[in-house]
Design a protein around this motif. Structure first.
Motif, PDB file in Angstrom:
ATOM      1  N   ASN A 567       0.828  -1.199   0.000  1.00 25.90           N
ATOM      2  CA  ASN A 567       0.000   0.000   0.000  1.00 25.90           C
ATOM      3  C   ASN A 567       0.865   1.253   0.000  1.00 25.90           C
ATOM      4  O   ASN A 567       2.042   1.217   0.363  1.00 25.90           O
ATOM      5  N   SER A 568       0.239   2.349  -0.391  1.00 28.77           N
ATOM      6  CA  SER A 568       0.869   3.659  -0.281  1.00 28.77           C
ATOM      7  C   SER A 568       0.029   4.485   0.687  1.00 28.77           C
ATOM      8  O   SER A 568      -0.919   5.171   0.295  1.00 28.77           O
ATOM      9  N   ILE A 569       0.365   4.381   1.972  1.00 23.51           N
ATOM     10  CA  ILE A 569      -0.344   5.138   2.990  1.00 23.51           C
ATOM     11  C   ILE A 569       0.667   5.919   3.819  1.00 23.51           C
ATOM     12  O   ILE A 569       1.860   5.611   3.817  1.00 23.51           O
ATOM     13  N   GLN A 570       0.168   6.927   4.512  1.00 24.18           N
ATOM     14  CA  GLN A 570       1.057   7.737   5.334  1.00 24.18           C
ATOM     15  C   GLN A 570       1.602   6.913   6.497  1.00 24.18           C
ATOM     16  O   GLN A 570       0.866   6.175   7.155  1.00 24.18           O
ATOM     17  N   VAL A 571       2.886   7.023   6.728  1.00 25.74           N
ATOM     18  CA  VAL A 571       3.532   6.285   7.811  1.00 25.74           C
ATOM     19  C   VAL A 571       4.401   7.248   8.607  1.00 25.74           C
ATOM     20  O   VAL A 571       4.776   8.325   8.135  1.00 25.74           O
ATOM     21  N   GLY A 725      -0.451  17.884   8.591  1.00 26.71           N
ATOM     22  CA  GLY A 725      -0.457  16.448   8.827  1.00 26.71           C
ATOM     23  C   GLY A 725      -0.678  15.605   7.600  1.00 26.71           C
ATOM     24  O   GLY A 725      -0.480  14.390   7.639  1.00 26.71           O
ATOM     25  N   TYR A 726      -1.072  16.204   6.486  1.00 18.16           N
ATOM     26  CA  TYR A 726      -1.276  15.477   5.234  1.00 18.16           C
ATOM     27  C   TYR A 726       0.008  15.511   4.404  1.00 18.16           C
ATOM     28  O   TYR A 726       0.776  16.471   4.469  1.00 18.16           O
ATOM     29  N   TYR A 727       0.201  14.468   3.603  1.00 12.26           N
ATOM     30  CA  TYR A 727       1.352  14.438   2.702  1.00 12.26           C
ATOM     31  C   TYR A 727       1.134  15.381   1.520  1.00 12.26           C
ATOM     32  O   TYR A 727       0.022  15.487   0.995  1.00 12.26           O
ATOM     33  N   ARG A 728       2.203  16.025   1.127  1.00 15.14           N
ATOM     34  CA  ARG A 728       2.165  16.815  -0.115  1.00 15.14           C
ATOM     35  C   ARG A 728       2.159  15.912  -1.342  1.00 15.14           C
ATOM     36  O   ARG A 728       1.695  16.315  -2.407  1.00 15.14           O
ATOM     37  N   ASN A 729       2.689  14.714  -1.204  1.00 16.34           N
ATOM     38  CA  ASN A 729       2.673  13.742  -2.296  1.00 16.34           C
ATOM     39  C   ASN A 729       1.298  13.077  -2.310  1.00 16.34           C
ATOM     40  O   ASN A 729       0.967  12.287  -1.433  1.00 16.34           O
ATOM     41  N   LEU A 731       0.007  10.795  -3.985  1.00 17.01           N
ATOM     42  CA  LEU A 731      -0.091   9.362  -4.253  1.00 17.01           C
ATOM     43  C   LEU A 731      -0.291   8.556  -2.975  1.00 17.01           C
ATOM     44  O   LEU A 731      -0.640   7.375  -3.036  1.00 17.01           O
ATOM     45  N   TYR A 732      -0.055   9.175  -1.825  1.00 13.23           N
ATOM     46  CA  TYR A 732      -0.191   8.484  -0.545  1.00 13.23           C
ATOM     47  C   TYR A 732      -1.547   8.802   0.075  1.00 13.23           C
ATOM     48  O   TYR A 732      -1.976   9.950   0.098  1.00 13.23           O
ATOM     49  N   ARG A 733      -2.188   7.757   0.610  1.00 13.76           N
ATOM     50  CA  ARG A 733      -3.506   7.901   1.222  1.00 13.76           C
ATOM     51  C   ARG A 733      -3.378   7.979   2.742  1.00 13.76           C
ATOM     52  O   ARG A 733      -2.381   7.558   3.316  1.00 13.76           O
ATOM     53  N   LEU A 734      -4.452   8.460   3.368  1.00 16.09           N
ATOM     54  CA  LEU A 734      -4.495   8.444   4.829  1.00 16.09           C
ATOM     55  C   LEU A 734      -4.759   7.039   5.353  1.00 16.09           C
ATOM     56  O   LEU A 734      -4.267   6.647   6.404  1.00 16.09           O
TER      57      LEU A 734
END
Length: 797
Positions: A567-571, A725-729, A731-734
């Motif tokens: 997955n591509s999620i925020q870590v 708190g959100y990614y600027r990229n 492509l990544y989900r919460l």
């Protein structure tokens, strides 16, 4: 230099990188040549480890792959001519033997002399040719393509040996050593000890990098929550305040203080009514908006479901003056009892707050920002939150109860928050393994270090074991990867990834063009359940292949193989700057608890006292650590050594379409752009990447341009600004279950709170620009390659 900072801090000392050839005696040359003439083979010609990668003598066993050498300089052509001449020599040698009875002794001597003369000519000719080539390359007067841009045939054996050298017992020994050092050194830095271990593991180019940064620390007096009605006073743990005079605080008590405050919060006192906002999401705030005046009130908010920085920004926007943060017991695994346990938080989005956007180096202007929010923020134990809420909810079937304000009685408290700000020095450990073909391209691998209360020993022991395994092959086989590898151990992680931010900000001009990927090793074993893999979309395929290969012997049924999905999620961790500012593909492997025990996301933002023995309790034989280390090492080796970067642009395009399946936000225009991106990515994947992976069609210049395109694809998906708190990229989900871009979903929900679509329109435009930019970027790459092919065809005609 391409890598400015490493160039300053990593002077080359290794003999493997010398550009001067060692003298070879005529006896050795004659022995080698005789052996080659007899076997009609030339396995002794192997790539040298010199700086310019010229051909020469080597003591390794690596077979030389010549697919990328231009015909004019192709050693394969020289070898074929040499074999033909050797056949002639062998025939000339056989003829006198067959006619031995017909010739006198003088004829025998004459024939032997001719053979020796021819061998001498061959030795002199090729020896001089090799020397002249070395001189040209060392003087850089005629640039010559690398001997091979492809993985040498022996690289597979090297990869296998590296993975076999990684052992759980060795990782456990490193972990115990680091934990023992941290315990004995108290609050001292572990960086110097890590540097010693890396040196002992064979890495020679290592430096300590220091930064003086602004840290937010707890005050000597504990923060307090005082009920104004009864004057009862509580510490954040729920214990009543002592009426005795404060005694001098020892080291242990100071450490206890560390885990009951919010770093970079505002300080002061506020007397106001408590408002239960549950998780503090937009839906929660909408329920309060119509019936409650929240101006300058104190919110009682649960951790989880969204980034804390984002939820605090919503509270600030709504008018709150303070926040008490707690963890609902039902959000934790059933066996974990938190009770009076406290934790601490960092409100720092990243880097040194006194130097926002630029590195904390000598002469930098300092902004003495002691707080990063105007809210008074204090984490509290669940037991205190239950008392403040007067909750009477019955436990559910798991024995816990969701805390809610079931009482109509309004409570007013006085919140007292104190803290101090100090400039302290943090240290990064940076190790450098120079690449052999593309040394100006960097694969960055990162772990972190800290004090004895922080969970860092597992990640640092894994990266140390990987270093030991790779360096054993460098020393044994005189092998080096195609691209350079940077091994990093960051300081100041718990305060907001300060070490990685400051180093990356200082090196940003170099990393923007030359950083290929970032491999994150962070809290690798937090449970003994499933493998949790987070990667950029461009690395999904490689990560999946590596996982399937690793588990292929033990797992055949996909349904019985937890952790297969990537997955591509925020870590959490130090990949933040590389993802959101550099647009670099990243990957991270970690074992977590079972999915049934996982609560809402972002609970890991709570930082508590870490027991060094917890890793051994979860993984007593360090088998999970070994698995994470081998998966990580294999990713490093492929990205650092594959001639074509193992990135999939098609997976990026498919992920874009996947996040536009929610038709409530996706417009026809943005869907059309996404389809165009997919078509272009398919063409790029088939027309450019497939031929480039064929050794017979590889060309060094073409490879370099192709890899440059692959390296920078994800940079197109960086937006100028994202919610806190959100990614600027994008492509990544919460969260894994989301079916749309996180910033689009947030903007849609925020428009309900603001009762305006302006924010939604702005964000939708930014997402469209990202997709359009990526499509144009890939299309331009296709056009460039097509023009090159047409030019070659015209030239050949």
């Amino acid at each position: 230099m391409a890598y400015r900072k490493v160039g300053q801090r990593f002077p080359v000392h290794s003999q493997d990188l010398d550009t001067e050839e060692l003298p070879v005696t005529s006896l050795e040359l004659e022995w080698d040549m005789e052996k080659e003439l007899e076997e009609h083979e030339f396995e002794g010609f192997e790539p040298d480890d010199s700086r310019q990668h010229h051909l020469g003598n080597s003591t390794g066993n690596t077979d030389l792959d010549m697919e990328f050498v231009q015909p004019s300089a192709s050693p394969r052509g020289r070898f074929e001519r040499l074999e033909e001449e050797c056949d002639y020599v062998a025939q000339a040698r056989a003829a006198p033997k067959n006619q031995q009875s017909n010739f006198p002794t003088k004829a025998k001597l004459l024939a032997a002399g001719i053979i020796i003369f021819i061998c001498g000519l061959l030795i002199g000719y090729y020896g001089r040719k090799g020397t002249s080539k070395n001189v040209l390359e060392n003087n850089v007067t005629t640039p010559t393509p690398p001997a091979s841009s492809a993985a040498a045939p022996d690289d597979g054996k090297i990869f296998q040996d590296v993975l076999q050298a990684i052992e759980g017992d060795s990782i456990r020994n490193f972990s115990r050593d680091f934990a023992l050092f941290a315990a004995e050194s108290g609050q001292g830095s572990s960086a110097a000890h890590i540097m010693e271990q890396w040196t002992a593991s064979g890495l020679t180019e290592i430096r300590l990098v220091n930064y003086t940064v602004l840290l937010s620390l707890p005050d000597t007096d504990q923060n307090k929550i005082i009920l104004t009605n009864s004057s009862q006073c509580f510490y954040p743990s729920g214990q009543q305040c002592s009426t005795l005079p404060s005694a001098p605080l020892g080291r242990k008590e100071k450490n206890d203080l560390l885990y009951s405050y919010a770093a970079y919060s505002a300080k002061g006192s506020l007397e106001a009514e408590i408002i239960d906002v549950q998780y503090g999401t937009i839906d929660d705030l909408l329920r309060l908006q119509s019936s409650t005046n929240v101006t300058k009130k104190i919110a009682l908010i649960k951790l989880g479901q969204a980034p804390l920085l984002y939820k605090l920004s919503l509270l600030l926007e709504a008018g709150f003056g303070g926040a008490l943060v707690y963890i609902d017991p039902c959000d934790l695994p059933p066996r974990e009892k938190i009770g009076n346990k406290t934790f601490w938080l960092s409100l720092n989005p990243g880097g040194d707050p006194s130097t926002p956007g630029y590195p904390s180096v000598g002469g930098s202007f300092r902004e003495h920002r002691t707080n990063l929010t105007s809210l008074l923020v204090q984490p509290v134990a669940a037991s205190l939150a239950k008392s403040l809420l007067s909750s009477t909810e019955e436990p559910n079937r798991n024995g816990c109860f969701h805390l809610t304000n079931s009482s109509r009685v309004r409570k007013t408290i006085r919140l007292e928050v104190g803290k101090i700000s100090e400039y302290k020095t943090i240290q990064n450990v940076i190790g450098f393994l120079k690449g052999s073909i593309n040394p100006d391209k960097y694969v960055v691998v990162g772990s972190h270090h800290g004090n004895k209360e922080e969970p860092w020993t597992s990640s640092t022991s894994i990266i140390t074991e990987i270093i030991k395994a790779i360096m054993s092959q460098v020393q044994k086989r005189h092998w080096r990867p195609n691209r350079s590898i940077l091994f990093c151990c960051w300081g100041g992680t718990t305060f907001g990834n300060i070490g990685s931010y400051e180093w990356a900000e200082e090196m940003e001009p170099v990393l923007q063009n030359n950083a290929v990927a970032y491999i994150n090793i962070f809290k690798p074993v937090m449970g003994n359940g499933s493998l949790h893999t987070v990667a950029s979309p461009s690395l999904w395929q490689l990560a999946t292949d590596v996982i399937n290969m690793r588990f292929s012997l033990n797992c055949t049924n996909e349904e019985r193989c937890p952790g297969r999905k990537v997955n591509s999620i925020q870590v959490e961790g130090n990949s933040d700057f590389f993802i959101n500012h550099l647009g670099v593909p990243t990957v991270q492997f970690a074992y977590q608890g079972t999915s049934a025990s996982m609560g809402p996301g972002f609970l890991s933002e709570a930082l508590g006292v870490h027991d060094a023995s917890a890793a051994e309790a979860l993984d007593p034989f360090f088998n999970l650590h070994e698995t994470v280390a081998k998966l990580t090492a294999e990713m490093i080796l492929h990205i650092a050594n594959d001639p074509v970067l193992p990135f999939s642009v098609l997976d990026v395009a498919l992920e874009v379409q996947e996040q536009l399946t929610d038709k409530s936000v996706a417009t026809d225009q943005i869907l059309t752009l996404a389809n165009a991106l997919r078509e272009t990515a398919q063409l790029f994947q088939s027309d450019e990447m497939r031929p480039a992976n064929n050794p017979k069609e590889q060309d060094p210049a073409h490879l370099r341009m192709l890899n440059d395109v692959l390296q920078h694809v994800e940079k197109n998906f960086l937006v100028e600004q994202a919610p806190p708190g959100y990614y600027r990229n994008i492509l990544y989900r919460l969260e894994e279950s989301s079916d749309q871009f996180s910033i689009l979903k947030e903007a849609f929900n925020h428009s309900r709170l603001q009762q305006s679509n302006q924010t939604l329109s702005t964000v939708l435009s930014e997402v469209m620009n990202c997709i359009r930019s990526a499509q144009v970027y890939l299309k331009t790459g296709l056009d460039v390659f097509e023009n090159i092919q047409n030019t070659k065809k015209q030239t050949s005609v």
